[in-house]
Design a protein around this motif. Structure first.
Motif, PDB file in Angstrom:
ATOM      1  N   LYS A  69      15.020 -33.948   9.784  1.00 61.43           N
ATOM      2  CA  LYS A  69      15.218 -33.260   8.508  1.00 61.43           C
ATOM      3  C   LYS A  69      14.718 -31.823   8.626  1.00 61.43           C
ATOM      4  O   LYS A  69      13.629 -31.570   9.140  1.00 61.43           O
ATOM      5  N   ILE A  70      15.542 -30.887   8.143  1.00 62.97           N
ATOM      6  CA  ILE A  70      15.095 -29.504   7.975  1.00 62.97           C
ATOM      7  C   ILE A  70      14.292 -29.499   6.676  1.00 62.97           C
ATOM      8  O   ILE A  70      14.816 -29.818   5.614  1.00 62.97           O
ATOM      9  N   ALA A  71      13.013 -29.118   6.788  1.00 58.36           N
ATOM     10  CA  ALA A  71      12.104 -29.270   5.663  1.00 58.36           C
ATOM     11  C   ALA A  71      11.768 -27.963   4.961  1.00 58.36           C
ATOM     12  O   ALA A  71      11.241 -27.976   3.855  1.00 58.36           O
ATOM     13  N   GLY A  72      12.044 -26.826   5.589  1.00 62.11           N
ATOM     14  CA  GLY A  72      11.701 -25.558   4.968  1.00 62.11           C
ATOM     15  C   GLY A  72      11.760 -24.424   5.967  1.00 62.11           C
ATOM     16  O   GLY A  72      12.137 -24.611   7.130  1.00 62.11           O
ATOM     17  N   VAL A  73      11.395 -23.247   5.498  1.00 63.56           N
ATOM     18  CA  VAL A  73      11.366 -22.048   6.336  1.00 63.56           C
ATOM     19  C   VAL A  73       9.902 -21.705   6.590  1.00 63.56           C
ATOM     20  O   VAL A  73       9.104 -21.638   5.658  1.00 63.56           O
ATOM     21  N   GLU A  74       9.554 -21.512   7.853  1.00 58.70           N
ATOM     22  CA  GLU A  74       8.184 -21.177   8.230  1.00 58.70           C
ATOM     23  C   GLU A  74       8.226 -20.068   9.280  1.00 58.70           C
ATOM     24  O   GLU A  74       9.301 -19.605   9.668  1.00 58.70           O
ATOM     25  N   GLN A  75       7.037 -19.662   9.739  1.00 55.19           N
ATOM     26  CA  GLN A  75       6.995 -18.642  10.781  1.00 55.19           C
ATOM     27  C   GLN A  75       5.799 -18.846  11.698  1.00 55.19           C
ATOM     28  O   GLN A  75       4.783 -19.404  11.303  1.00 55.19           O
ATOM     29  N   LEU A 130       7.658  -7.558   8.975  1.00 60.11           N
ATOM     30  CA  LEU A 130       6.740  -8.635   8.591  1.00 60.11           C
ATOM     31  C   LEU A 130       6.881  -9.026   7.122  1.00 60.11           C
ATOM     32  O   LEU A 130       6.809 -10.205   6.775  1.00 60.11           O
ATOM     33  N   ASP A 131       7.089  -8.038   6.253  1.00 60.39           N
ATOM     34  CA  ASP A 131       7.233  -8.333   4.821  1.00 60.39           C
ATOM     35  C   ASP A 131       8.507  -9.135   4.550  1.00 60.39           C
ATOM     36  O   ASP A 131       8.507 -10.056   3.720  1.00 60.39           O
ATOM     37  N   ALA A 132       9.596  -8.782   5.223  1.00 62.36           N
ATOM     38  CA  ALA A 132      10.847  -9.529   5.045  1.00 62.36           C
ATOM     39  C   ALA A 132      10.678 -10.969   5.518  1.00 62.36           C
ATOM     40  O   ALA A 132      11.153 -11.907   4.869  1.00 62.36           O
ATOM     41  N   ALA A 133       9.966 -11.155   6.622  1.00 58.92           N
ATOM     42  CA  ALA A 133       9.710 -12.508   7.122  1.00 58.92           C
ATOM     43  C   ALA A 133       8.875 -13.291   6.114  1.00 58.92           C
ATOM     44  O   ALA A 133       9.168 -14.455   5.823  1.00 58.92           O
ATOM     45  N   ALA A 134       7.846 -12.671   5.573  1.00 60.15           N
ATOM     46  CA  ALA A 134       6.985 -13.340   4.593  1.00 60.15           C
ATOM     47  C   ALA A 134       7.772 -13.748   3.350  1.00 60.15           C
ATOM     48  O   ALA A 134       7.561 -14.829   2.794  1.00 60.15           O
TER      49      ALA A 134
END
Length: 169
Positions: A69-75, A130-134
């Motif tokens: 399962k794809i559960a979310g977006v992380e980094q 970094l802000d766009a990723a966050a």
């Protein structure tokens, strides 16, 4: 580098590509280039690959299909290799983690990336703002579930699958 990968449904690759559009300064993967690595095997010429595939197929004997399962977006704020941050789709799959652990018993894990450090994921993009990723990590997504009923031996140098194994193996 060769690996054993989980083939991804089109809904996952489409989601990754759509999310990457919101990271214009990052290195994005093109459609068809997204991967979910179950275990890295090593590198070398064709003879080395043949040995690695034989070893991998032996380790996969009896492997049942499993759910993912794809559960979310992380980094990963700091990547082990390459540009940071790494924005990714988080994958929840006890079956995949168990498979990874089983494969690590047969093929040495890559330091800082496998074994206890293994995080099942599909990379969306690397580097950039970094802000766009966050902001992207805060986004809610609809979970995507699928049954993993085959695995692919993958050649990362050529960016293509070499062979496949149906599950149960």
């Amino acid at each position: 580098m060769y690996s054993i990968n989980v083939p991804l449904p089109s809904a996952v690759t489409s989601l990754a590509a759509d999310l990457a559009a919101d990271l214009p300064l990052a290195q994005r993967r093109g459609r068809g280039e997204h991967t979910l690595v179950a275990k890295r095997l090593g590198g070398g010429d064709h003879a080395a690959y043949a040995r690695l595939e034989a070893q991998g197929r032996e380790a996969l004997r009896g492997q049942p299909a499993f759910e993912a399962k794809i559960a979310g977006v992380e980094q990963f704020e700091t990547a082990v290799t390459g540009p940071s941050p790494v924005v990714y789709l988080a994958v929840e799959s006890p079956g995949l983690v168990a498979l990874h652990e089983r494969l690590c018993e047969r093929v040495d894990p890559v330091d800082e990336m496998e074994g206890d450090a293994y995080v099942p994921h599909v990379t969306v993009a690397r580097g950039g703002d970094l802000d766009a990723a966050a902001r992207l990590v805060k986004r809610d997504i609809e979970p995507i579930r699928w049954t993993v009923d085959e695995l692919a031996f993958y050649d990362a140098d050529r960016n293509q699958p070499v062979s496949r194994v149906s599950l149960p193996a």
